[in-house]
Scaffold this active site. Sequence first.
Site, PDB file in Angstrom:
ATOM      1  N   GLU A  36       0.863  -1.169   0.000  1.00 21.17           N
ATOM      2  CA  GLU A  36       0.000   0.000   0.000  1.00 21.17           C
ATOM      3  C   GLU A  36       0.910   1.232   0.000  1.00 21.17           C
ATOM      4  OE1 GLU A  36      -2.753   0.405   3.301  1.00 21.17           O
ATOM      5  OE2 GLU A  36      -3.456   2.336   2.506  1.00 21.17           O
ATOM      6  N   ARG A 268       6.027 -13.348   9.006  1.00 20.54           N
ATOM      7  CA  ARG A 268       6.621 -12.049   8.731  1.00 20.54           C
ATOM      8  C   ARG A 268       7.950 -11.912   9.458  1.00 20.54           C
ATOM      9  NH1 ARG A 268       2.739  -8.694   8.970  1.00 20.54           N
ATOM     10  NH2 ARG A 268       3.864  -6.766   9.227  1.00 20.54           N
ATOM     11  N   LYS A 278       4.138   0.601   9.945  1.00 19.73           N
ATOM     12  CA  LYS A 278       4.244   1.830   9.159  1.00 19.73           C
ATOM     13  C   LYS A 278       3.665   3.012   9.926  1.00 19.73           C
ATOM     14  CE  LYS A 278       3.030   0.016   4.996  1.00 19.73           C
ATOM     15  NZ  LYS A 278       2.637   0.027   3.574  1.00 19.73           N
TER      16      LYS A 278
HETATM   17  P1  ATP Z   1       0.892  -2.084   7.996  1.00 22.67           P
HETATM   18  O1  ATP Z   1       2.119  -1.866   8.841  1.00 22.67           O
HETATM   19  O2  ATP Z   1       0.128  -0.834   7.751  1.00 22.67           O
HETATM   20  O3  ATP Z   1       0.064  -3.276   8.368  1.00 22.67           O
HETATM   21  P2  ATP Z   1       2.231  -3.508   5.917  1.00 22.67           P
HETATM   22  O4  ATP Z   1       3.601  -3.313   6.424  1.00 22.67           O
HETATM   23  O5  ATP Z   1       1.564  -4.827   5.961  1.00 22.67           O
HETATM   24  O6  ATP Z   1       1.313  -2.401   6.547  1.00 22.67           O
HETATM   25  P3  ATP Z   1       1.785  -3.419   3.068  1.00 22.67           P
HETATM   26  O7  ATP Z   1       2.053  -2.273   2.177  1.00 22.67           O
HETATM   27  O8  ATP Z   1       0.426  -3.970   3.109  1.00 22.67           O
HETATM   28  O9  ATP Z   1       2.226  -2.908   4.476  1.00 22.67           O
HETATM   29  O10 ATP Z   1       2.833  -4.569   2.801  1.00 22.67           O
HETATM   30  C1  ATP Z   1       3.129  -5.049   1.528  1.00 22.67           C
HETATM   31  C2  ATP Z   1       3.588  -6.461   1.606  1.00 22.67           C
HETATM   32  O11 ATP Z   1       4.717  -6.592   2.441  1.00 22.67           O
HETATM   33  C3  ATP Z   1       2.500  -7.339   2.156  1.00 22.67           C
HETATM   34  O12 ATP Z   1       2.288  -8.391   1.244  1.00 22.67           O
HETATM   35  C4  ATP Z   1       3.033  -7.862   3.454  1.00 22.67           C
HETATM   36  O13 ATP Z   1       2.735  -9.223   3.607  1.00 22.67           O
HETATM   37  C5  ATP Z   1       4.542  -7.672   3.330  1.00 22.67           C
HETATM   38  N1  ATP Z   1       5.128  -7.353   4.627  1.00 22.67           N
HETATM   39  C6  ATP Z   1       4.850  -6.302   5.406  1.00 22.67           C
HETATM   40  N2  ATP Z   1       5.540  -6.362   6.558  1.00 22.67           N
HETATM   41  C7  ATP Z   1       6.277  -7.486   6.520  1.00 22.67           C
HETATM   42  C8  ATP Z   1       7.201  -8.133   7.412  1.00 22.67           C
HETATM   43  N3  ATP Z   1       7.514  -7.613   8.600  1.00 22.67           N
HETATM   44  N4  ATP Z   1       7.766  -9.293   7.018  1.00 22.67           N
HETATM   45  C9  ATP Z   1       7.472  -9.822   5.816  1.00 22.67           C
HETATM   46  N5  ATP Z   1       6.619  -9.286   4.938  1.00 22.67           N
HETATM   47  C10 ATP Z   1       6.020  -8.130   5.272  1.00 22.67           C
END
Ligand code: ATP
Length: 569
Positions: A36, A268, A278
């Site tokens: 996003e 994750r 974020k």
């Molecule tokens: P928020 O912190 O707002 O929940 P987010 O970090 O999940 O947001 P996105 O932009 O939705 O933000 O993430 C994009 C992709 O990155 C998603 O497919 C998510 O699975 C992956 N992602 C986000 N954080 C992690 C993490 N800590 N480890 C692995 N993958 C991640």
Amino acid sequence: MEPNDTIKTNFIHQEIDSDLNENKNGGAVLTRFPPEPNGYLHIGHAKSICLNFGLGKYYKGGTNLRFDDTNPTKEDTEYVDSIKEDVNWLGFEWNDEPKFTSDYFEQLYDWAVILIKKGKAYVDDQSAEIIASQKGTPTVPGTESPFRNRSVEENLDLFERMRKGEFQNGECVLRAKIDMASSNMHMRDPLMYRIIHANHHRTGNDWCIYPMYDYAHGQGDFIEGITHSICTLEFEVHRPLYEWFLNAILDELPERPVATPRQIEFARLNLNYTVMSKRKLLQLVNENYVAGWDDPRMPTVSGLRRRGYTPESIRRFADEIGIAKRENIIDVALLEHCIREDLNKRAPRVYAVLNPVKVIITNFPEGEVEWMEAINNPEDETMGSRTLPFSREIYIERDDFMENAPRKFFRMDVGREVRLKNAYIVKCEDIKKDENGEITEIYCTYDPDTKSGMEGSKRKVKGTLHWVSIEHSKQVQVKQYDRLFMDEAPDANKEKDFLELLNPDSLSVVNTCFIEPNYMDANSKFADGIQRFQFQRLGYFCIDKASKEDDVIFNRTVTLKDSWSKKKK
Ligand code: ATP
Ligand code: MG
């Protein structure tokens, strides 16, 4: 190192292999990375990028970059641009042009109309608070909305008027009509659309209703022909909902496709001493706890880049931590270990003195300069050597001198000998102090028969110091970074807000650094154009992007001491 040349295979490869064996999707593999655009990418995203683009590359099918831009109030083109830059910098390329969920708004709207016509969606006039209060708990069923059984005609009319802008924000929503008693809370008539009167960074004011992530996401994957939707574990419970939406839509298509995207979840990345949400990162930026998204203390990809991390080191880190099905916490020392290993092999060595004290070599002729040969990197012969100017007045580190030092202090003290690396053995004869007792000058004599690399230089002394010739050195600014948080789990602390756990000493600025004159031409072996160095005995440093020709700033990437290697032993 090419992206993924060291890739370890994981359970997702096994799943994809078995799909390929069954000839699902006609042997195609297409993955996607769907951020996003509401912030900059962080090291957790980097894990996901390495995984998704790594799979796309491994199976020669490629990867889409899709911006999930369904919330206009939080999204911005600045984030879109930074995300593209970071993905490229990490060494990956997406298929064709980047995709945007907003490109599918019309299609998603049409499909929502189909769901309404099938009696599978309805407009609810209740507020978000009321709807939330009716959700129930995992063990107590939810309460059905009084608007749940509106007629199809009424729903179609209301939904159309929602789109036309006849209602205010929050006045009504479109919900899927599934099951308020489902044991899966996500199936209890989830929201599909909400009203947001706001300018969208791509569609402007074309829309005032926006699809929810859960409604848009699976359909986006389907539209793009994604074969494997890889996501983090928290989406496992959303999977039945994605399948419900897609099945309801597919039933209405003239020809039902043979395969639909298959979702596979992985754990994750969690890193100690780091926050990765974020929302929290945005707060650090907005409230000026850091200098921006790319502040070298931030766990963002742009922060790590500015700090001096290489794309190779981040890919190596992603590979080292692997892909698992269970959550764990990774030690940030492993990330630091990965950059040290990379820079040790590739960073040219230079001499820099951070906290100088003046040394006068009393038997070295005034005005004379001798050029000393120094190899650029003992780990890599091809990096060659350079010459260093040696003269009567030099700087050494203040820490490298101690008066009345203990026997085991293998550095400088009156009456002792040390080697000046790549130069001569010198003997400290005397010192001068100011009225505060601070040493202002150290007097040494050198032994002309001990020049490095020459016959007769065999004489050994304990202790070798780095130095720079005062007349020839350049003064630069150095920013030394430490961890941004003092607490091992700033996200999980129950007593304190994460902001209270910030490390007050995470940045120290040193204005007294003197560096050898060669550093600008030191042959830097980095494809991304960022100049990185090992300051001998001090650590790894890179030139900050805000540097000017006569005002150079260095960022310390890491010190030399590797706490990870020690832990492993
Ligand atoms: P928020 O912190 O707002 O929940 P987010 O970090 O999940 O947001 P996105 O932009 O939705 O933000 O993430 C994009 C992709 O990155 C998603 O497919 C998510 O699975 C992956 N992602 C986000 N954080 C992690 C993490 N800590 N480890 C692995 N993958 C991640
Ligand atoms: Mg998310």
